[in-house]
Design an enzyme around this catalytic site. Structure first.
Site, PDB file in Angstrom:
ATOM      1  N   CYS A   1       0.839  -1.205   0.000  1.00  0.00           N
ATOM      2  CA  CYS A   1       0.000   0.000   0.000  1.00  0.00           C
ATOM      3  C   CYS A   1       0.873   1.253   0.000  1.00  0.00           C
ATOM      4  O   CYS A   1       1.616   1.478  -0.947  1.00  0.00           O
ATOM      5  CB  CYS A   1      -0.996  -0.050   1.156  1.00  0.00           C
ATOM      6  SG  CYS A   1      -2.347   1.142   0.984  1.00  0.00           S
TER       7      CYS A   1
ATOM      8  N   HIS B   1      -3.873  -4.989  -0.277  1.00  0.00           N
ATOM      9  CA  HIS B   1      -3.462  -5.540   1.021  1.00  0.00           C
ATOM     10  C   HIS B   1      -3.520  -7.069   0.971  1.00  0.00           C
ATOM     11  O   HIS B   1      -4.587  -7.640   1.190  1.00  0.00           O
ATOM     12  CB  HIS B   1      -4.381  -5.025   2.127  1.00  0.00           C
ATOM     13  CG  HIS B   1      -4.166  -3.584   2.446  1.00  0.00           C
ATOM     14  ND1 HIS B   1      -3.216  -3.151   3.344  1.00  0.00           N
ATOM     15  CD2 HIS B   1      -4.746  -2.468   1.965  1.00  0.00           C
ATOM     16  CE1 HIS B   1      -3.227  -1.840   3.410  1.00  0.00           C
ATOM     17  NE2 HIS B   1      -4.146  -1.384   2.580  1.00  0.00           N
TER      18      HIS B   1
ATOM     19  N   GLU C   1      -2.552  -9.074   3.088  1.00  0.00           N
ATOM     20  CA  GLU C   1      -2.873  -9.582   4.431  1.00  0.00           C
ATOM     21  C   GLU C   1      -4.367  -9.558   4.717  1.00  0.00           C
ATOM     22  O   GLU C   1      -4.822 -10.142   5.691  1.00  0.00           O
ATOM     23  CB  GLU C   1      -2.085  -8.795   5.491  1.00  0.00           C
ATOM     24  CG  GLU C   1      -2.602  -7.394   5.814  1.00  0.00           C
ATOM     25  CD  GLU C   1      -2.173  -6.301   4.816  1.00  0.00           C
ATOM     26  OE1 GLU C   1      -1.692  -6.629   3.715  1.00  0.00           O
ATOM     27  OE2 GLU C   1      -2.331  -5.116   5.173  1.00  0.00           O
TER      28      GLU C   1
END
Lengths: 258, 188
Positions: free
Chosen positions: B79, B170, B172
């Site tokens: 990001c 993202h 994650e």
């Protein structure tokens, strides 16, 4: 292409997910973590948890639950209920929630939106609102904001409040129609569209989802960016995959790989 | 072992939990010495480019991060951590950033029906969707490995140059496909 998000909403009461209609007739649906994993595996794009008894019991959000959910799923989720200041927001975010939702608190203290956005970024601060159809002359849009689980009328116009919240730094606005909530008869498209067209931030349609065509209407007619589902999936009547299949057939871009 | 750089640019809980889910030990640090010694480095980030650069300078991390991104160690920018690898960002009236990659970071144009920030799941290279939250984007260039379209713009959503990986989305928070990407990076 950015896809439209389908967001199951889990109301948590005393550590269990429950479902009621307008805060009545609560039915036990299961364990929040198990349900989060099942929805995540089933293709939900995001989840929202409301700790619905926290504020009434004057206690903070159930952080243990937030942390357990965060450990178990790898998709974004928001948490509402039991947040009364920026340090409460911080605890929820540090436990692993992507977003914190504020509703009645923001009506009492709009500055919480600006403070939260400054501290964590606007993308972390979600304004939840519960508008109801109203002929109050103070509400030219025809929709008035209620608080405290639809119990209190505020005299605030729903569209004006949405604009102000976005100006203050709310990164997203959840429009939960009091009139449609729990009916499974479709979203309240008028207020959803009025707000989606009035604010520069994403708008989430909430309240009334009963079948996939209701979501298609929220996206195609009311220009919502995301939609919340509850009863229609909690009862097992529909799966997220079935909803997405029907939405794709209706020309709505949805996430297909999960 | 993976070192996650903490330069006060957002919450790192999700990044830590994702690596924990893959069984990878992590250390979160703002110590330039630890970044220099790290076998692999994750450079996350949420927030604004100017304050991120200010924090990196204040913490003495600028050179350590640039070295980690360029000396052949596995490096993963996420990001804002991807955006500030570029030379310049339009954010905050214009900010010079790390310059590991030569391109520019620009603000999404205002287009009816496209809310900014872009929030949600978007396709990379027309295939699987990943979770994005951003108002600025990196332009296309020789560094582009993953391409995504929003607000009428095609932008770089992923960079892969040897063991230097970076993504606008993202991983994650991108479910199974995100974890698979992280697993691939851990194996590179």
């Amino acid at each position: 292409m950015l896809t439209k998000r389908i967001i199951p909403c889990l109301d948590v009461r005393n550590g269990r997910v429950t479902k009621g209609v307008k805060f009545k007739n609560n039915i036990d649906l299961g364990d929040p973590v198990e349900m989060a994993v099942a929805y995540s595996d089933g293709g939900a794009d995001e989840l929202v948890f409301y700790d619905i008894t926290a504020s009434a019991e004057r206690r903070p959000t159930d952080i243990g639950m937030v942390a357990a959910v965060a450990e178990s799923i790898r998709i974004p989720f928001a948490v509402g209920g039991g947040v009364s200041d920026v340090s409460d927001m911080e605890r929820v975010i540090l436990a692993g929630a992507e977003k914190v939702s504020v509703n009645s608190l923001a009506v009492r203290n709009p500055q919480i939106i600006a403070d939260g956005a400054k501290e964590f970024g606007a993308q972390c601060v979600v304004l939840g609102m519960d508008p109801v159809r109203s002929d109050n002359p103070k509400c030219p849009s025809g929709y008035e904001i209620t608080t405290r689980g639809f119990r209190e009328f505020t005299g605030m116009d729903a569209v004006e409040w949405a604009k102000r919240a976005a100006d203050l730094g709310a990164g997203e606005i959840v429009v939960n129609s009091v009139d449609a909530d729990g009916t499974r008869a479709g979203f309240e498209l008028t207020i959803t569209r009025l707000i989606a067209e009035a604010v520069p931030v994403p708008v989430v349609a909430s309240g009334g989802a009963g079948q996939p065509s209701h979501l298609a209407d929220a996206f195609n007619l009311a220009h919502a960016d995301a939609a919340i589902v509850a009863g229609m999936v909690h009862t097992g009547d529909w799966t997220i995959a079935q909803i997405k299949h029907d939405l794709a057939a209706a020309g709505v871009p949805v996430r297909k790989v999960w | 072992m993976t070192v996650i750089v903490d330069y006060r640019a957002g919450n790192l809980t999700s990044v830590k939990l994702a690596f924990a889910a893959l069984g990878e030990p992590v250390e979160v640090t703002n110590d330039p010495g630890k970044v220099r010694a790290a076998p692999r480095v994750v450079f996350p980030g949420v927030g604004a480019a100017r304050s991120a650069m200010d924090n990196l300078r204040e913490l003495g991390l600028v050179e350590a991060v640039k070295d980690a991104a360029t000396d052949g160690r596995p490096f993963l920018g996420i990001c804002l951590g991807m955006q500030i690898l570029f030379a310049h960002s339009e954010e905050d009236g214009g900010v010079d950033t790390l310059g590991v990659l030569s391109g520019q970071v620009r603000k999404f144009p205002s287009v009816p029906g496209c809310k900014v920030p872009e929030i949600g799941w978007n396709q990379v290279n027309g295939d699987a969707e990943y979770y994005f939250v951003h108002s600025y984007y990196a332009e296309l260039g020789p560094w582009t490995f993953g391409k995504t379209e929003y607000a009428g713009v095609e932008f770089t959503s992923m960079v892969k140059q040897g063991r230097l990986w970076a993504c606008q989305f993202h991983p994650e928070k991108s479910g199974r496909v995100g974890l698979e990407l992280l697993k691939g990076w851990l194996a590179c």
